[in-house]
Design a protein around this motif. Structure first.
Motif, PDB file in Angstrom:
ATOM      1  N   TRP A  39     -28.349 -59.649 -72.966  1.00 28.79           N
ATOM      2  CA  TRP A  39     -29.227 -60.611 -73.633  1.00 28.79           C
ATOM      3  C   TRP A  39     -28.580 -62.002 -73.647  1.00 28.79           C
ATOM      4  CZ3 TRP A  39     -34.166 -60.186 -74.703  1.00 28.79           C
ATOM      5  CH2 TRP A  39     -34.763 -61.127 -75.547  1.00 28.79           C
ATOM      6  N   ALA A  40     -27.270 -62.036 -73.936  1.00 29.14           N
ATOM      7  CA  ALA A  40     -26.549 -63.319 -73.950  1.00 29.14           C
ATOM      8  C   ALA A  40     -26.486 -63.909 -72.545  1.00 29.14           C
ATOM      9  CB  ALA A  40     -25.144 -63.107 -74.510  1.00 29.14           C
ATOM     10  N   LEU A  41     -26.320 -63.041 -71.554  1.00 29.02           N
ATOM     11  CA  LEU A  41     -26.249 -63.498 -70.167  1.00 29.02           C
ATOM     12  C   LEU A  41     -27.584 -64.109 -69.740  1.00 29.02           C
ATOM     13  CD1 LEU A  41     -24.084 -63.425 -67.936  1.00 29.02           C
ATOM     14  CD2 LEU A  41     -24.964 -61.167 -67.278  1.00 29.02           C
ATOM     15  N   ALA A  42     -28.673 -63.482 -70.144  1.00 29.18           N
ATOM     16  CA  ALA A  42     -29.993 -64.032 -69.824  1.00 29.18           C
ATOM     17  C   ALA A  42     -30.164 -65.400 -70.477  1.00 29.18           C
ATOM     18  CB  ALA A  42     -31.088 -63.067 -70.284  1.00 29.18           C
ATOM     19  N   ALA A  43     -29.785 -65.499 -71.747  1.00 26.76           N
ATOM     20  CA  ALA A  43     -29.924 -66.775 -72.458  1.00 26.76           C
ATOM     21  C   ALA A  43     -29.070 -67.849 -71.803  1.00 26.76           C
ATOM     22  CB  ALA A  43     -29.539 -66.590 -73.927  1.00 26.76           C
ATOM     23  N   ALA A  44     -27.845 -67.491 -71.426  1.00 22.80           N
ATOM     24  CA  ALA A  44     -26.935 -68.471 -70.832  1.00 22.80           C
ATOM     25  C   ALA A  44     -27.459 -68.968 -69.491  1.00 22.80           C
ATOM     26  CB  ALA A  44     -25.545 -67.854 -70.659  1.00 22.80           C
ATOM     27  N   ASN A  45     -28.233 -68.119 -68.802  1.00 24.96           N
ATOM     28  CA  ASN A  45     -28.745 -68.500 -67.488  1.00 24.96           C
ATOM     29  C   ASN A  45     -30.196 -68.989 -67.541  1.00 24.96           C
ATOM     30  OD1 ASN A  45     -26.676 -67.818 -65.191  1.00 24.96           O
ATOM     31  ND2 ASN A  45     -26.463 -66.229 -66.748  1.00 24.96           N
ATOM     32  N   GLY A  46     -30.742 -69.097 -68.742  1.00 26.51           N
ATOM     33  CA  GLY A  46     -32.083 -69.645 -68.893  1.00 26.51           C
ATOM     34  C   GLY A  46     -33.171 -68.759 -68.317  1.00 26.51           C
ATOM     35  N   VAL A  47     -32.940 -67.456 -68.323  1.00 24.57           N
ATOM     36  CA  VAL A  47     -33.940 -66.522 -67.790  1.00 24.57           C
ATOM     37  C   VAL A  47     -34.243 -65.460 -68.836  1.00 24.57           C
ATOM     38  CG1 VAL A  47     -33.432 -66.915 -65.348  1.00 24.57           C
ATOM     39  CG2 VAL A  47     -32.107 -65.211 -66.651  1.00 24.57           C
ATOM     40  N   ARG A  48     -35.257 -64.648 -68.555  1.00 24.69           N
ATOM     41  CA  ARG A  48     -35.711 -63.636 -69.501  1.00 24.69           C
ATOM     42  C   ARG A  48     -35.258 -62.243 -69.086  1.00 24.69           C
ATOM     43  NH1 ARG A  48     -40.261 -65.510 -72.290  1.00 24.69           N
ATOM     44  NH2 ARG A  48     -39.868 -63.781 -73.693  1.00 24.69           N
ATOM     45  N   LEU A  49     -35.017 -61.413 -70.076  1.00 23.70           N
ATOM     46  CA  LEU A  49     -34.703 -59.999 -69.862  1.00 23.70           C
ATOM     47  C   LEU A  49     -35.733 -59.189 -70.639  1.00 23.70           C
ATOM     48  CD1 LEU A  49     -32.825 -57.624 -69.002  1.00 23.70           C
ATOM     49  CD2 LEU A  49     -31.547 -58.037 -71.124  1.00 23.70           C
TER      50      LEU A  49
END
Lengths: 325, 325
Positions: free
Chosen positions: B137-147
Motif C-alpha cells: 500500500w505504501a509502495l503504491a502511494a509512493a509511486n502515485g498508483v492504485r492497488l
C-alpha cells in the motif's frame, strides 16, 4: 475544507448526527481534511435559528437542544423555511424534516430550493426520492451540487454508495428485501404465539411502531422504499402507488400466520423485477418462506436486501439491528 | 481514458474478466469514459505474449485462448516476467497468477515490480495482501498508483470498496464470517447425513474443493482471508500464522458434527476482535450455531461477513453463490 451545514429538522436523527460529527471531529479533520460548522437549524417548533459565527458539532451538542433565539450565538432567522434556505450561509442542507412520505412534502420543496440555490443536499427522507428522484437528481447536476440519500432505506446501510462506488457498469435485474421493521417484528412475535394485536402493542412499547401501524402493516412504508431502490438502482420511474401491495394488513397477517405449514416463516417481503419488456414491476406481500430461505431466519429487527446483479450475481446486505422502519 | 492492461496469469479469472470487459465495452466507454486494451499476457505455459497494437477485450475473446507467439498480432515477450512487467507498455497490471498463498509468492514480487514501475495493480491473489499489505500500500502511494484487491475475499463482493467509499471515519471493532466455501459445503452435506469423506468427494466433484482439501478444512484459506480483512479494515498487522486455528480438520469436523445438539448447525467461522489493549486477534474454528443465528441458515456455497462498526452497528454482506474458496 470547511462545510457549513443548515439542518432542516433536528430530531433524533439530527441530534445523533451532531453527536457523531462531534465524536469523529479529529478523524474527519485529520484523515479527510473535513471540518463542519452548523450555520442554522430550522424546526417547526423552534422556527429558524441562525448561528452567525457557526457552531461546531461539539459546541452544538454542548449547548443542548432545544436552542432558542435567546441562546448564546443564536439569532432568529426568517419565518419562511424556503427563505432561510436561500439566505442561510450554508454549503450543504441536511434535510431531516418531518414529512408526509405519501406526497414527499414539504421535504421535496425544501430540497428543490436548496439545490437551486447551489447547496448540496443530504436527506434522510425517502418521500422526495420516491416521488421526485429524476427531477432532483437532474437539478443537482444542473447546479453542480450533490444529492445524497443513503439513509432513506435501511437506516444508512451503504446500498446506493456501494452500487455507485463499487459496482460500476452493473445492471440490477431486481431485488428482494425485508425493508419494514415494524411488520417483521410483529410477525416474529406472532410466530412465537402472540396475537397480531399483542405484537403491535409490543412493537409500540419498544418504539418500533407508530401509533397508527397501518402505514407499516399495509405495506406503504415498504412501497416507498421499494420505489426508491427501483428508481435509483434499476432506472425505473415508479411511484409508491405503482407498487403492488398484495394481501397485507393485520387481518391478512392473522390468516396467513394461521395457514403456515410447519417450518415456514411469514415475512413482509418486497420484490422488484425487470420484465421482458424492460419495465420494472415491484410488489410487497406476505410470503411464507421455507426453512432453507435465510431471510426466514432474520429477526424482526433486522432489515435486508438482496440485489440481483449481472456482474456479482446475488449480493445481500443485512443491517444488524434495524431502527424503526 | 484508455487503460492498457498487462495480465499476469490468464486462467478462469482472467478469461472471465476479458469476457466481462467485452460485454461491458459500450457501458464503460459511454458511462465512464473508459476503454481498455490488453498490451500483454504472461502465463507459465505460454510465457510472455506481447500485443504491440493492443487487443481489445472483444478481440482477445474472439481470438480464443491459449494464444501463442505465432498468433496474429502477437509477439513473444521476454522470458523473465519481471522484465516483462518493466517493458510491457501497460498502465495497469492484473495480477492473477497462480501463487502459494502461504508465502504470497511469486505474486508479491510481481506486484512490487509493477508498483515500482508506476503501474496500477489489481490483484485477485490474497497472499500478497495477507503477507505484505502495508508495504504494498505504501509502495503504491509512493509511486502515485492504485492497488486494488477486492476479489481476494468473497470473490469480489464489495467489502473494501464499500468500506473506503461508503463507511468513512468508521472504526471496525471486529468481524465474523463464513469465508471458506469448501469447509462449509462439506459441513452442509454432513448435516444431511453424509460422512466427511463423502462430503469432500462431493465437493471435489462439483469443483469446489482442491485435490488436497486440507488447506480449506484446516482453516488456512480462512486464515489468509481473515488476515486480509483484519489488516485492511482494522489496521492490524497479522500474518496468516497469527490467526488461531482451533479444532479444525476432517476428524474434528466428524467429532463436532456427532456432538451437535438438536437445532444446532456446524460452520467453519472466522472471527476477529480488537482487544482492550488495541491489538487485533483473529481465529478460525468450528462453531455450533444455534437456530437463531442466521449464519446457520446459509448454504455451504454462500460466503458472508458481518462487520462490527461504530457508525452503522452490524453490517452483513452475503455473497449469493460462492465460488470455490
Amino acid at each position: 475544507m470547511n462545510i457549513r451545514l443548515l439542518s432542516l429538522g433536528f430530531g433524533n436523527v439530527g441530534q445523533a448526527l451532531a453527536r457523531m460529527l462531534a465524536e469523529k471531529e479529529a478523524t474527519l479533520r485529520d484523515n479527510y481534511d473535513l471540518t463542519f460548522a452548523f450555520s442554522g437549524i430550522y424546526t417547526r417548533t423552534t422556527g429558524a435559528l441562525s448561528f452567525p459565527d457557526g457552531l461546531s458539532a461539539g459546541q452544538l451538542v454542548a449547548l443542548g437542544w432545544p436552542l432558542t433565539a435567546a441562546s448564546p450565538g443564536v439569532v432568529a432567522g426568517p419565518a419562511d423555511p424556503l427563505e432561510f434556505i436561500h439566505t442561510c450561509q450554508a454549503d450543504a442542507v441536511l434535510e431531516l424534516s418531518a414529512l408526509d412520505p405519501m406526497t414527499g412534502q414539504p421535504a421535496t420543496d425544501y430540497i428543490r430550493t436548496a439545490l437551486r440555490s447551489g447547496r448540496h443536499v443530504v436527506t434522510a427522507n425517502k418521500g422526495p426520492i420516491a416521488h421526485a428522484y429524476r427531477e432532483l437528481w437532474a437539478l443537482a447536476a444542473a447546479n453542480g451540487v450533490r444529492l445524497r440519500f443513503e439513509s432513506t432505506v435501511m437506516d444508512g446501510t451503504p446500498i446506493f454508495g456501494m452500487a455507485e462506488a463499487s459496482l460500476p457498469a452493473t445492471d440490477f435485474a431486481g431485488f428482494r428485501g425485508l425493508l419494514n421493521s415494524t411488520s417483521n417484528y410483529v410477525l416474529s412475535l406472532m410466530a412465537q404465539g402472540q396475537t397480531v394485536e399483542e405484537g403491535i402493542a409490543a412493537a409500540q412499547r419498544v418504539g418500533v411502531a407508530e401509533a397508527n401501524p397501518a402505514y407499516d402493516l399495509e405495506g406503504w412504508d415498504a412501497s416507498v422504499k421499494a420505489t426508491v431502490l427501483a428508481n435509483v438502482l434499476m432506472g425505473a420511474d415508479l411511484r409508491p402507488a405503482d407498487v403492488r401491495r398484495e394481501g397485507l394488513g393485520a387481518e391478512a397477517m392473522r390468516k396467513a400466520q394461521a395457514a403456515l405449514l410447519p417450518g415456514q416463516t411469514l415475512k413482509q417481503v418486497v420484490e422488484a423485477t425487470r420484465e421482458a419488456d424492460g419495465a420494472v414491476t415491484a410488489r410487497v406481500r406476505l410470503a411464507a418462506l421455507p426453512p432453507g430461505d435465510f431471510f426466514a431466519h432474520l429477526s424482526g429487527m433486522e432489515t435486508a436486501v438482496t440485489l440481483h446483479t449481472d456482474t456479482m450475481r446475488d449480493l445481500t446486505i443485512v443491517e444488524g439491528e434495524g431502527d424503526p422502519g
